[in-house]
Write a protein that holds these residues in place. Structure first.
Motif, PDB file in Angstrom:
ATOM      1  N   ILE A  13       0.891  -1.171   0.000  1.00 52.06           N
ATOM      2  CA  ILE A  13       0.000   0.000   0.000  1.00 52.06           C
ATOM      3  C   ILE A  13       0.924   1.215   0.000  1.00 52.06           C
ATOM      4  O   ILE A  13       1.842   1.314   0.801  1.00 52.06           O
ATOM      5  CB  ILE A  13      -1.006  -0.038   1.171  1.00 52.06           C
ATOM      6  CG1 ILE A  13      -0.321  -0.263   2.520  1.00 52.06           C
ATOM      7  CG2 ILE A  13      -2.057  -1.122   0.921  1.00 52.06           C
ATOM      8  CD1 ILE A  13      -1.265  -0.076   3.698  1.00 52.06           C
ATOM      9  N   TYR A  15       2.548   5.063  -0.032  1.00 49.00           N
ATOM     10  CA  TYR A  15       2.466   6.269   0.798  1.00 49.00           C
ATOM     11  C   TYR A  15       1.868   7.408  -0.022  1.00 49.00           C
ATOM     12  O   TYR A  15       2.437   7.760  -1.071  1.00 49.00           O
ATOM     13  CB  TYR A  15       3.859   6.738   1.228  1.00 49.00           C
ATOM     14  CG  TYR A  15       4.572   5.860   2.221  1.00 49.00           C
ATOM     15  CD1 TYR A  15       3.976   5.513   3.431  1.00 49.00           C
ATOM     16  CD2 TYR A  15       5.858   5.412   1.968  1.00 49.00           C
ATOM     17  CE1 TYR A  15       4.653   4.720   4.354  1.00 49.00           C
ATOM     18  CE2 TYR A  15       6.547   4.619   2.892  1.00 49.00           C
ATOM     19  CZ  TYR A  15       5.925   4.276   4.076  1.00 49.00           C
ATOM     20  OH  TYR A  15       6.595   3.502   4.984  1.00 49.00           O
ATOM     21  N   GLY A  23       7.640   3.584 -11.197  1.00 46.04           N
ATOM     22  CA  GLY A  23       8.118   2.472 -10.366  1.00 46.04           C
ATOM     23  C   GLY A  23       6.971   1.850  -9.570  1.00 46.04           C
ATOM     24  O   GLY A  23       6.867   0.627  -9.444  1.00 46.04           O
ATOM     25  N   HIS A  24       6.086   2.692  -9.022  1.00 49.53           N
ATOM     26  CA  HIS A  24       4.925   2.166  -8.293  1.00 49.53           C
ATOM     27  C   HIS A  24       3.973   1.482  -9.283  1.00 49.53           C
ATOM     28  O   HIS A  24       3.372   0.441  -8.991  1.00 49.53           O
ATOM     29  CB  HIS A  24       4.164   3.282  -7.578  1.00 49.53           C
ATOM     30  CG  HIS A  24       4.998   4.097  -6.643  1.00 49.53           C
ATOM     31  ND1 HIS A  24       5.412   5.370  -6.944  1.00 49.53           N
ATOM     32  CD2 HIS A  24       5.509   3.811  -5.413  1.00 49.53           C
ATOM     33  CE1 HIS A  24       6.128   5.841  -5.938  1.00 49.53           C
ATOM     34  NE2 HIS A  24       6.209   4.920  -4.996  1.00 49.53           N
ATOM     35  N   THR A  27       4.797  -2.362 -10.011  1.00 50.26           N
ATOM     36  CA  THR A  27       4.295  -3.415  -9.111  1.00 50.26           C
ATOM     37  C   THR A  27       2.813  -3.677  -9.368  1.00 50.26           C
ATOM     38  O   THR A  27       2.377  -4.818  -9.446  1.00 50.26           O
ATOM     39  CB  THR A  27       4.430  -2.965  -7.629  1.00 50.26           C
ATOM     40  OG1 THR A  27       5.677  -2.334  -7.453  1.00 50.26           O
ATOM     41  CG2 THR A  27       4.265  -4.118  -6.687  1.00 50.26           C
ATOM     42  N   ASP A  52      -1.132   3.826   2.380  1.00 47.96           N
ATOM     43  CA  ASP A  52      -0.529   3.755   3.712  1.00 47.96           C
ATOM     44  C   ASP A  52      -0.427   5.192   4.223  1.00 47.96           C
ATOM     45  O   ASP A  52       0.543   5.889   3.945  1.00 47.96           O
ATOM     46  CB  ASP A  52       0.859   3.120   3.530  1.00 47.96           C
ATOM     47  CG  ASP A  52       1.583   2.857   4.829  1.00 47.96           C
ATOM     48  OD1 ASP A  52       1.030   3.183   5.890  1.00 47.96           O
ATOM     49  OD2 ASP A  52       2.709   2.329   4.775  1.00 47.96           O
ATOM     50  N   GLY A 259       8.438  -4.474  -3.613  1.00 55.27           N
ATOM     51  CA  GLY A 259       9.768  -4.101  -4.086  1.00 55.27           C
ATOM     52  C   GLY A 259      10.804  -4.651  -3.120  1.00 55.27           C
ATOM     53  O   GLY A 259      10.530  -4.874  -1.939  1.00 55.27           O
ATOM     54  N   GLU A 261      13.163  -3.421  -1.518  1.00 55.38           N
ATOM     55  CA  GLU A 261      13.581  -2.643  -0.346  1.00 55.38           C
ATOM     56  C   GLU A 261      12.655  -2.844   0.847  1.00 55.38           C
ATOM     57  O   GLU A 261      13.013  -2.467   1.961  1.00 55.38           O
ATOM     58  CB  GLU A 261      13.678  -1.148  -0.709  1.00 55.38           C
ATOM     59  CG  GLU A 261      12.357  -0.375  -0.730  1.00 55.38           C
ATOM     60  CD  GLU A 261      11.495  -0.639  -1.956  1.00 55.38           C
ATOM     61  OE1 GLU A 261      11.804  -1.568  -2.725  1.00 55.38           O
ATOM     62  OE2 GLU A 261      10.484   0.072  -2.113  1.00 55.38           O
ATOM     63  N   ILE A 262      11.490  -3.443   0.636  1.00 57.93           N
ATOM     64  CA  ILE A 262      10.592  -3.636   1.783  1.00 57.93           C
ATOM     65  C   ILE A 262      10.385  -5.128   2.080  1.00 57.93           C
ATOM     66  O   ILE A 262       9.406  -5.528   2.695  1.00 57.93           O
ATOM     67  CB  ILE A 262       9.248  -2.881   1.611  1.00 57.93           C
ATOM     68  CG1 ILE A 262       8.519  -3.291   0.339  1.00 57.93           C
ATOM     69  CG2 ILE A 262       9.495  -1.373   1.625  1.00 57.93           C
ATOM     70  CD1 ILE A 262       7.108  -2.691   0.250  1.00 57.93           C
ATOM     71  N   LEU A 291      12.996  -0.199 -10.870  1.00 57.07           N
ATOM     72  CA  LEU A 291      13.085   0.482 -12.144  1.00 57.07           C
ATOM     73  C   LEU A 291      14.113   1.583 -11.947  1.00 57.07           C
ATOM     74  O   LEU A 291      13.973   2.409 -11.048  1.00 57.07           O
ATOM     75  CB  LEU A 291      11.724   1.114 -12.426  1.00 57.07           C
ATOM     76  CG  LEU A 291      11.149   0.892 -13.795  1.00 57.07           C
ATOM     77  CD1 LEU A 291      10.978  -0.586 -14.015  1.00 57.07           C
ATOM     78  CD2 LEU A 291       9.817   1.589 -13.910  1.00 57.07           C
TER      79      LEU A 291
HETATM   80  N1  MSP Z   1       3.953   2.169   2.420  1.00 53.75           N
HETATM   81  C1  MSP Z   1       5.033   1.288   2.207  1.00 53.75           C
HETATM   82  C2  MSP Z   1       4.531  -0.098   1.879  1.00 53.75           C
HETATM   83  C3  MSP Z   1       3.661  -0.714   2.911  1.00 53.75           C
HETATM   84  S1  MSP Z   1       3.095  -2.274   2.439  1.00 53.75           S
HETATM   85  C4  MSP Z   1       2.393  -2.883   3.803  1.00 53.75           C
HETATM   86  C5  MSP Z   1       5.890   1.792   1.066  1.00 53.75           C
HETATM   87  N2  MSP Z   1       5.289   2.607   0.208  1.00 53.75           N
HETATM   88  S2  MSP Z   1       5.960   3.315  -1.063  1.00 53.75           S
HETATM   89  O1  MSP Z   1       5.002   4.286  -1.532  1.00 53.75           O
HETATM   90  O2  MSP Z   1       7.253   3.787  -0.755  1.00 53.75           O
HETATM   91  O3  MSP Z   1       5.996   2.227  -2.168  1.00 53.75           O
HETATM   92  C6  MSP Z   1       6.926   1.229  -2.153  1.00 53.75           C
HETATM   93  C7  MSP Z   1       6.706   0.269  -3.287  1.00 53.75           C
HETATM   94  O4  MSP Z   1       6.634   0.960  -4.545  1.00 53.75           O
HETATM   95  C8  MSP Z   1       7.882  -0.630  -3.465  1.00 53.75           C
HETATM   96  O5  MSP Z   1       7.885  -1.715  -2.638  1.00 53.75           O
HETATM   97  C9  MSP Z   1       7.741  -1.025  -4.891  1.00 53.75           C
HETATM   98  O6  MSP Z   1       6.744  -1.985  -4.960  1.00 53.75           O
HETATM   99  C10 MSP Z   1       7.290   0.246  -5.536  1.00 53.75           C
HETATM  100  N3  MSP Z   1       8.390   1.057  -6.023  1.00 53.75           N
HETATM  101  C11 MSP Z   1       8.739   2.329  -5.639  1.00 53.75           C
HETATM  102  N4  MSP Z   1       9.776   2.756  -6.395  1.00 53.75           N
HETATM  103  C12 MSP Z   1      10.111   1.802  -7.275  1.00 53.75           C
HETATM  104  C13 MSP Z   1      11.022   1.703  -8.323  1.00 53.75           C
HETATM  105  N5  MSP Z   1      11.846   2.678  -8.669  1.00 53.75           N
HETATM  106  N6  MSP Z   1      11.039   0.549  -9.017  1.00 53.75           N
HETATM  107  C14 MSP Z   1      10.170  -0.488  -8.748  1.00 53.75           C
HETATM  108  N7  MSP Z   1       9.318  -0.416  -7.760  1.00 53.75           N
HETATM  109  C15 MSP Z   1       9.280   0.693  -6.986  1.00 53.75           C
HETATM  110  O7  MSP Z   1       7.037   1.409   0.979  1.00 53.75           O
END
Ligand code: MSP
Length: 648
Positions: A13, A15, A23-24, A27, A52, A259, A261-262, A291
């Motif tokens: 979910i 932010y 990138g988002h 996924t 989130d 992703g 990183e999490i 990405l």
């Molecule tokens: N809120 C947390 C996730 C909570 S899940 C219980 C979070 N949010 S985030 O907005 O930072 O989104 C993270 C997710 O966005 C990553 O895990 C990934 O799926 C996706 N990505 C964000 N940047 C990305 C790239 N540059 N490339 C690929 N995926 C990326 O972390």
């Protein structure tokens, strides 16, 4: 596979601290395609995404704007939903962590774990990365900064509640060992195992220095740590904590797509929360790569993000979806570049798939008035090869999708498209049409159309608009009701009336300035198929009259002419080519004023593949020659020659 098989897939979910970038979108596009594919393969699917919305980062962002956190997130969450709609994402539920149902779920989870004795009160003193909402031990910092995002960390000192992660470390390690499918791909599993083995500290799960969060049920002065809050969303979507049908039916989740990183939160904190709750663990957590842009992770803080909405407006949604899933080896990092996107679209979508549909339906119109013929001739080995590959492809793609080899699944479909294009050249229907018996021609045309029908079915989960367009041009119905079983060979009914339409992917013309070498390096793995430059016919090489006749030159009258915003050298012309009106984009703006052109009778190449220039479709090319000093003059005829007259 029984029809009762189930698939519960989730995305992280996101932010709502800012708008989402490509990138988002990556996924979520993958999750959507998986959900669509499993439905198509006869499985019951539940697909959940969300936002989130709590935490210090959001609270600070709202304060900076002088509005409440809720006002702030409401606007951004609406933009998330808008993006998902534009990307054709069809989720079943969208969990907002500000939903009342989510508050209840989080408080119930906290209370249960607290009652069990696995959450206790103590004091936290240490480093915190607010953008990542992550606590860090001093020895994990890199040059004093967050090891994940490389931004400064803050020293935090507060009374907090702690979750006994350490207590469960051995149990988790054992589980990971016994369930190799739990953490994927394998490299991430190894990283996580090493992380656990290096020692798990109990996790701080409450904060007191801000209040934008869910109150801790046992102590209202604290809010629940944002990750503890966010991870619970996967249960909120199932109506937790009330015992109910959704929970019964869908838990444990089949796939959390995240992703890389999490991964720590999803493969260490979340499983331990579930163990403490006596709930089964998700079957698979897959950590995909990033990405990259200029070989760096795309992120707002680095200012290198690409806005998916802008790309969708320019190229359409399917080229973006296709590129993301085809170009990047799923699990690894991959580069995004505009150049690679255009090349991939031109090569795979315009040349290979679009052209196959277009040329097949053109021939069908010519030989059979657009009606599917009966395949009466016995298949030759070349026919058999095509049929054998197409017949087994549905099951093959299904297996690859189940193994999460998305890019390979698409590659295997495009292998069929490639085979079919080769088949046209080998079987040369234009020669078969000259034979007295039309049996072979009918069989070859049937095989091509049947291949396209199967391709339409196989691609629709990944690029839904394209699947629907292929289906419509083939004159078929009820695409939504079709399943994997319908990819069996031979289901196309002879007699079906097709409806050839516009090319489904006009070629995108890479203008000179865009064709400059770009700084991004190509992603590792398979290189995008670059288009061969269309070399002009070298002087002195003789062509036959047949070669010349392939070029349909006709007289066209210019009806309208207009400049194109942002493209100084281009003009957009509406021309009458005799039987229809066409739009032609031409690089003549420096030589002609629009009003000078209207009424002119010029010569155009009518059967040139359509192309896109600066977002405008160009359906043909006009003829011109240059004076020695470089001034361009259009080739024209007098008003005595009507539009549509063939130049030969
Ligand atoms: N809120 C947390 C996730 C909570 S899940 C219980 C979070 N949010 S985030 O907005 O930072 O989104 C993270 C997710 O966005 C990553 O895990 C990934 O799926 C996706 N990505 C964000 N940047 C990305 C790239 N540059 N490339 C690929 N995926 C990326 O972390």
């Amino acid at each position: 596979m029984t029809a009762k098989e189930r698939f519960y897939v989730t995305t992280p979910i996101y932010y709502p601290s800012d708008n989402l970038h490509i990138g988002h979108a990556y996924t979520t596009t993958v999750a959507d395609s998986l959900a669509r594919w499993h439905r198509f393969a006869g499985r019951e699917v539940y697909f959940v995404t969300g936002s989130d919305e709590h935490g210090q980062k959001i609270q600070r962002a709202a304060e900076a704007k002088g509005i409440t956190p809720k006002e702030y997130v409401d606007v951004i969450v609406a933009s998330f939903k808008h993006l998902w709609e534009k990307l054709n994402i069809r989720y079943d539920d969208f969990v907002r962590t500000t939903d009342e149902r989510h508050h209840k779920a989080v408080q119930a989870v906290f209370q249960k774990i607290y009652d069990k004795g696995d959450i206790y009160k103590s004091a936290y003193e240490g480093w915190y990365c607010t953008p990542c909402e992550t606590f860090w031990l001093e020895n994990r910092l890199v040059e004093g900064k967050c090891p994940d995002c490389n931004r400064p960390v803050e020293w935090v000192k507060e009374e907090s509640y702690f979750f006994r992660l350490s207590k469960y470390a051995d149990r988790l390690l054992q589980y990971i060992n016994e369930h190799p499918e739990f953490i994927q791909p394998e490299t991430r599993r190894n990283e996580m195992v090493n992380f656990i083995k290096s020692g798990l500290e109990d996790l701080c799960v409450s904060r007191t220095t801000f209040d934008w969060g869910i109150p801790v049920p046992v102590d209202e002065g604290h809010v629940v740590y944002v990750w503890f809050d966010a991870l619970t969303n996967y249960l909120t979507a199932l109506g937790y904590p009330e015992p109910n049908e959704l929970l019964e039916k869908w838990w444990p989740a089949d796939l959390h797509l995240v992703g890389k990183e999490i991964m720590r939160f999803h493969t260490i904190v979340w499983p331990i929360m579930l163990m403490a709750l006596d709930l089964p663990l998700p079957k698979t957590v897959f950590g995909h790569g990033w990405l990259l842009f200029d070989s760096e992770k795309m992120s707002k803080s680095k200012g290198n993000v690409v806005d998916p909405l802008v790309l969708i407006d320019e190229f359409g949604v399917d080229p973006i979806r296709y590129f993301l899933m085809r170009e990047i080896s799923f699990g690894q990092d991959g580069n995004f570049s505009r150049r690679a996107l255009i090349e991939r679209t031109n090569a795979d979508l315009a040349n290979d798939l679009g052209n196959l549909l277009n040329r097949t339906l053109s021939m069908l119109n010519r030989y059979y008035d657009g009606r599917v013929p009966e395949p009466t001739a016995a298949p030759t080995p070349v026919d058999q090869d095509l049929i054998a590959y197409a017949s087994g492809l549905g099951q093959k793609v299904d297996a690859l999708v189940q193994e999460l080899k998305i890019n390979e699944a698409l590659a295997s479909i495009w292998r069929l498209v490639g085979k079919a294009n080769k088949y046209v050249d080998e079987r040369a229907p234009w020669n078969l049409a000259k034979l007295e018996s039309k049996d072979e021609l009918g069989t070859v045309m049937y095989n091509l159309l049947e291949t396209l029908r199967i391709v339409g079915l196989l691609v629709k989960s990944f690029i839904p608009e394209t699947g629907a367009k292929i289906w419509a041009q083939l004159g078929l119905e009820d695409l939504d009701q079709k399943t994997l079983a319908d990819t069996a060979w031979g289901l196309l009914k002879p007699g079906t009336q097709t409806r050839k339409g516009d090319p489904i992917f006009p070629r995108i013309e890479v203008e000179k300035e865009e064709a400059q070498p770009v700084q991004q390096e190509q992603p590792k793995g398979e290189q995008p198929k670059a288009e061969q430059p269309q070399a002009g016919s070298p002087e002195g090489v003789l062509i036959s009259i047949d070669d010349f006749m392939k070029c349909e030159l006709v007289v066209a009258e210019v009806l309208e002419a207009a400049p194109i915003k942002g493209a100084d050298h281009l003009l957009k012309l509406q021309v009458d080519v005799g039987d229809e009106k066409r739009q032609i984009v031409a690089g003549i703006a420096l030589h002609y004023k629009p009003e000078e052109l209207v009424g002119k009778r010029i010569i155009v190449v009518k059967n040139l593949k359509p192309a896109k220039l600066r977002g405008e479709v160009s359906q043909g090319m006009l003829l011109a020659a240059s004076t020695p000093d470089g001034r361009l003059e259009l080739v024209s005829v007098s008003a005595a020659i009507p539009p549509g007259a063939r130049v030969k």
